[in-house]
Scaffold this motif. Structure first.
Motif, PDB file in Angstrom:
ATOM      1  N   SER A 156     -42.955  10.216 -61.786  1.00 51.57           N
ATOM      2  CA  SER A 156     -42.163  11.397 -62.123  1.00 51.57           C
ATOM      3  C   SER A 156     -40.724  11.040 -62.495  1.00 51.57           C
ATOM      4  O   SER A 156     -39.974  11.894 -62.960  1.00 51.57           O
ATOM      5  CB  SER A 156     -42.173  12.394 -60.968  1.00 51.57           C
ATOM      6  OG  SER A 156     -41.636  11.828 -59.798  1.00 51.57           O
ATOM      7  N   TYR A 157     -40.348   9.790 -62.275  1.00 48.00           N
ATOM      8  CA  TYR A 157     -38.975   9.384 -62.529  1.00 48.00           C
ATOM      9  C   TYR A 157     -38.843   8.406 -63.709  1.00 48.00           C
ATOM     10  O   TYR A 157     -37.865   7.667 -63.795  1.00 48.00           O
ATOM     11  CB  TYR A 157     -38.368   8.761 -61.265  1.00 48.00           C
ATOM     12  CG  TYR A 157     -38.138   9.772 -60.174  1.00 48.00           C
ATOM     13  CD1 TYR A 157     -39.058   9.919 -59.139  1.00 48.00           C
ATOM     14  CD2 TYR A 157     -37.023  10.602 -60.186  1.00 48.00           C
ATOM     15  CE1 TYR A 157     -38.865  10.857 -58.142  1.00 48.00           C
ATOM     16  CE2 TYR A 157     -36.822  11.545 -59.195  1.00 48.00           C
ATOM     17  CZ  TYR A 157     -37.744  11.666 -58.172  1.00 48.00           C
ATOM     18  OH  TYR A 157     -37.562  12.599 -57.192  1.00 48.00           O
ATOM     19  N   ALA A 166     -38.725   8.115 -67.874  1.00 53.91           N
ATOM     20  CA  ALA A 166     -38.559   8.881 -69.102  1.00 53.91           C
ATOM     21  C   ALA A 166     -38.363   7.940 -70.291  1.00 53.91           C
ATOM     22  O   ALA A 166     -38.004   6.773 -70.129  1.00 53.91           O
ATOM     23  CB  ALA A 166     -37.358   9.824 -68.986  1.00 53.91           C
ATOM     24  N   TYR A 209     -36.629   7.851 -74.378  1.00 56.92           N
ATOM     25  CA  TYR A 209     -35.693   8.479 -75.293  1.00 56.92           C
ATOM     26  C   TYR A 209     -35.765   7.782 -76.646  1.00 56.92           C
ATOM     27  O   TYR A 209     -36.037   6.586 -76.736  1.00 56.92           O
ATOM     28  CB  TYR A 209     -34.254   8.386 -74.767  1.00 56.92           C
ATOM     29  CG  TYR A 209     -34.080   9.015 -73.401  1.00 56.92           C
ATOM     30  CD1 TYR A 209     -34.356   8.279 -72.254  1.00 56.92           C
ATOM     31  CD2 TYR A 209     -33.668  10.329 -73.271  1.00 56.92           C
ATOM     32  CE1 TYR A 209     -34.226   8.846 -70.997  1.00 56.92           C
ATOM     33  CE2 TYR A 209     -33.532  10.909 -72.018  1.00 56.92           C
ATOM     34  CZ  TYR A 209     -33.815  10.165 -70.888  1.00 56.92           C
ATOM     35  OH  TYR A 209     -33.700  10.726 -69.642  1.00 56.92           O
ATOM     36  N   LEU A 217     -34.493  13.143 -75.675  1.00 58.66           N
ATOM     37  CA  LEU A 217     -35.601  13.012 -74.744  1.00 58.66           C
ATOM     38  C   LEU A 217     -36.928  13.187 -75.454  1.00 58.66           C
ATOM     39  O   LEU A 217     -37.129  14.153 -76.200  1.00 58.66           O
ATOM     40  CB  LEU A 217     -35.476  14.069 -73.640  1.00 58.66           C
ATOM     41  CG  LEU A 217     -36.628  14.144 -72.636  1.00 58.66           C
ATOM     42  CD1 LEU A 217     -36.634  12.903 -71.741  1.00 58.66           C
ATOM     43  CD2 LEU A 217     -36.498  15.421 -71.795  1.00 58.66           C
ATOM     44  N   TYR A 234     -41.003  12.674 -70.283  1.00 60.17           N
ATOM     45  CA  TYR A 234     -40.535  12.623 -68.902  1.00 60.17           C
ATOM     46  C   TYR A 234     -41.738  12.628 -67.983  1.00 60.17           C
ATOM     47  O   TYR A 234     -42.857  12.941 -68.411  1.00 60.17           O
ATOM     48  CB  TYR A 234     -39.602  13.808 -68.591  1.00 60.17           C
ATOM     49  CG  TYR A 234     -40.251  15.163 -68.720  1.00 60.17           C
ATOM     50  CD1 TYR A 234     -40.307  15.824 -69.948  1.00 60.17           C
ATOM     51  CD2 TYR A 234     -40.826  15.779 -67.616  1.00 60.17           C
ATOM     52  CE1 TYR A 234     -40.913  17.054 -70.076  1.00 60.17           C
ATOM     53  CE2 TYR A 234     -41.441  17.013 -67.727  1.00 60.17           C
ATOM     54  CZ  TYR A 234     -41.475  17.652 -68.964  1.00 60.17           C
ATOM     55  OH  TYR A 234     -42.084  18.879 -69.074  1.00 60.17           O
ATOM     56  N   GLY A 235     -41.523  12.258 -66.723  1.00 58.36           N
ATOM     57  CA  GLY A 235     -42.649  12.151 -65.810  1.00 58.36           C
ATOM     58  C   GLY A 235     -43.711  11.198 -66.307  1.00 58.36           C
ATOM     59  O   GLY A 235     -44.900  11.376 -66.057  1.00 58.36           O
ATOM     60  N   GLN A 249     -36.223   4.740 -69.123  1.00 53.46           N
ATOM     61  CA  GLN A 249     -35.187   4.992 -68.120  1.00 53.46           C
ATOM     62  C   GLN A 249     -35.840   5.441 -66.832  1.00 53.46           C
ATOM     63  O   GLN A 249     -36.816   6.202 -66.855  1.00 53.46           O
ATOM     64  CB  GLN A 249     -34.227   6.063 -68.648  1.00 53.46           C
ATOM     65  CG  GLN A 249     -33.142   6.518 -67.694  1.00 53.46           C
ATOM     66  CD  GLN A 249     -33.445   7.822 -67.010  1.00 53.46           C
ATOM     67  OE1 GLN A 249     -34.075   8.707 -67.598  1.00 53.46           O
ATOM     68  NE2 GLN A 249     -33.012   7.981 -65.779  1.00 53.46           N
ATOM     69  N   SER A 281     -35.147   7.070 -62.812  1.00 54.61           N
ATOM     70  CA  SER A 281     -34.225   7.779 -61.932  1.00 54.61           C
ATOM     71  C   SER A 281     -34.726   7.806 -60.497  1.00 54.61           C
ATOM     72  O   SER A 281     -34.178   8.511 -59.667  1.00 54.61           O
ATOM     73  CB  SER A 281     -34.064   9.236 -62.408  1.00 54.61           C
ATOM     74  OG  SER A 281     -33.550   9.292 -63.705  1.00 54.61           O
ATOM     75  N   TYR A 288     -28.653  16.044 -65.932  1.00 56.99           N
ATOM     76  CA  TYR A 288     -29.746  15.429 -65.202  1.00 56.99           C
ATOM     77  C   TYR A 288     -30.580  16.543 -64.610  1.00 56.99           C
ATOM     78  O   TYR A 288     -30.066  17.393 -63.872  1.00 56.99           O
ATOM     79  CB  TYR A 288     -29.220  14.514 -64.098  1.00 56.99           C
ATOM     80  CG  TYR A 288     -30.306  13.895 -63.252  1.00 56.99           C
ATOM     81  CD1 TYR A 288     -30.350  14.112 -61.875  1.00 56.99           C
ATOM     82  CD2 TYR A 288     -31.276  13.092 -63.823  1.00 56.99           C
ATOM     83  CE1 TYR A 288     -31.342  13.542 -61.090  1.00 56.99           C
ATOM     84  CE2 TYR A 288     -32.280  12.515 -63.043  1.00 56.99           C
ATOM     85  CZ  TYR A 288     -32.308  12.746 -61.685  1.00 56.99           C
ATOM     86  OH  TYR A 288     -33.293  12.186 -60.917  1.00 56.99           O
ATOM     87  N   ASP A 297     -33.823  17.359 -62.426  1.00 55.33           N
ATOM     88  CA  ASP A 297     -34.715  16.727 -61.451  1.00 55.33           C
ATOM     89  C   ASP A 297     -35.613  17.787 -60.829  1.00 55.33           C
ATOM     90  O   ASP A 297     -35.194  18.510 -59.935  1.00 55.33           O
ATOM     91  CB  ASP A 297     -33.893  16.026 -60.369  1.00 55.33           C
ATOM     92  CG  ASP A 297     -34.762  15.222 -59.411  1.00 55.33           C
ATOM     93  OD1 ASP A 297     -34.242  14.779 -58.373  1.00 55.33           O
ATOM     94  OD2 ASP A 297     -35.962  15.034 -59.712  1.00 55.33           O
ATOM     95  N   GLY A 334     -40.845  16.124 -63.271  1.00 51.36           N
ATOM     96  CA  GLY A 334     -40.268  14.875 -63.733  1.00 51.36           C
ATOM     97  C   GLY A 334     -38.788  14.984 -63.985  1.00 51.36           C
ATOM     98  O   GLY A 334     -38.308  15.990 -64.487  1.00 51.36           O
ATOM     99  N   SER A 335     -38.084  13.943 -63.663  1.00 54.95           N
ATOM    100  CA  SER A 335     -36.633  13.943 -63.868  1.00 54.95           C
ATOM    101  C   SER A 335     -36.306  13.408 -65.257  1.00 54.95           C
ATOM    102  O   SER A 335     -37.079  12.629 -65.837  1.00 54.95           O
ATOM    103  CB  SER A 335     -35.942  13.095 -62.808  1.00 54.95           C
ATOM    104  OG  SER A 335     -36.237  11.731 -63.020  1.00 54.95           O
ATOM    105  N   ARG A 336     -35.184  13.829 -65.793  1.00 55.52           N
ATOM    106  CA  ARG A 336     -34.771  13.363 -67.122  1.00 55.52           C
ATOM    107  C   ARG A 336     -33.339  13.766 -67.414  1.00 55.52           C
ATOM    108  O   ARG A 336     -32.795  14.644 -66.755  1.00 55.52           O
ATOM    109  CB  ARG A 336     -35.678  13.923 -68.223  1.00 55.52           C
ATOM    110  CG  ARG A 336     -35.693  15.461 -68.349  1.00 55.52           C
ATOM    111  CD  ARG A 336     -36.785  16.052 -67.526  1.00 55.52           C
ATOM    112  NE  ARG A 336     -37.148  17.396 -67.994  1.00 55.52           N
ATOM    113  CZ  ARG A 336     -37.989  18.184 -67.350  1.00 55.52           C
ATOM    114  NH1 ARG A 336     -38.532  17.796 -66.202  1.00 55.52           N
ATOM    115  NH2 ARG A 336     -38.298  19.384 -67.846  1.00 55.52           N
TER     116      ARG A 336
END
Lengths: 108, 121
Positions: free
Chosen positions: A32-33, A35, A37, A47, A50-51, A90, A92, B99, B101, B105-107
């Motif tokens: 989930s963290y 991504a 780009y 973007l 994501y996830g 990336q 997070s 950001y 979150d 999913g974070s982005r």
């Protein structure tokens, strides 16, 4: 710090071909963290994914993301002329946030 | 939708400070987690810091500790990034980015248009 290593550094392909971009993490990243780009010259990053596998709003379905743990992949099923750009992964999940060094997708 | 517009290009001398602004529209700044990312000429993206909603405070990348400050003016929905003791290696385009979150999913999305900061004697 989690280091993200992208490969290849440069990928030369023709429109219509399939592109496979890799992102490998030095430690496991929760999906989930993660991504992806896209960045074109003179523009801010945009973007895409994501996830690890969810497409952002407005992103064509030729873009797809997959992977888990330490290995993630961005696939562009059939390249369009506007897809030639630099792509960054990336994470997070662990501070500090980190980016890969980028893969440049260029026209062959 | 959320949009961010950044201040214009800056030219600074070594040792000086720079303050870049990022004005939010379409949402209130208090509901956002704003981060800053920079990109040196011809190089990749480097995360600098931002508001961590889990910690409830602003966190900074280790390499900028002591000379980076991120602030917000909620009355104007404007975020600021101030970098002091500038050196030539700080020449870069500086981006603000929200950001986001959530469980899905974070982005970082969206991004400001970027502000070029040039450091030269």
């Amino acid at each position: 710090e989690i280091v993200l290593t992208q490969s290849p550094g440069t990928l030369s392909l023709s429109p219509g071909e399939r592109a496979t971009l890799s992102c490998r993490a030095s430690q496991s990243v929760r999906s989930s963290y993660l991504a992806w780009y896209q960045q074109k010259p003179g523009q801010a990053p945009r973007l895409l994914i994501y996830g690890a596998s969810s497409r952002a709003i407005g992103i064509p379905d030729r873009f797809s993301g997959s992977g888990s743990g330490t290995d993630f992949t961005l696939t562009i099923s059939r390249l369009e002329p506007e897809d030639f750009a630099v792509y960054y992964c990336q994470q997070s999940g662990t501070s500090p946030h980190t980016f890969g060094q980028g893969t440049k997708l260029e026209i062959k | 939708q959320v949009q961010m517009v950044q201040s214009g290009a800056e030219v600074k001398k070594p040792g000086a400070s720079v303050k870049v602004s990022c004005k939010v529209s379409g949402y209130t700044l208090t509901g956002l987690s704003m981060h800053w990312v920079r990109q040196a000429p011809g190089k990749g993206l480097e995360w600098m810091g931002g508001f961590d909603p889990e910690e409830g405070e602003t966190i900074y990348a280790q390499k900028f500790q002591g000379r980076l400050s991120m602030t917000e003016d909620t009355s104007t929905d404007t975020a600021y990034m101030e970098l002091s003791s500038l050196r030539s290696e700080d020449t870069a385009v500086y981006y603000c980015a929200r950001y986001y979150d959530v469980l899905s999913g974070s982005r970082f999305d969206p991004w400001g248009q970027g502000t070029l900061v040039s450091v030269s004697s």
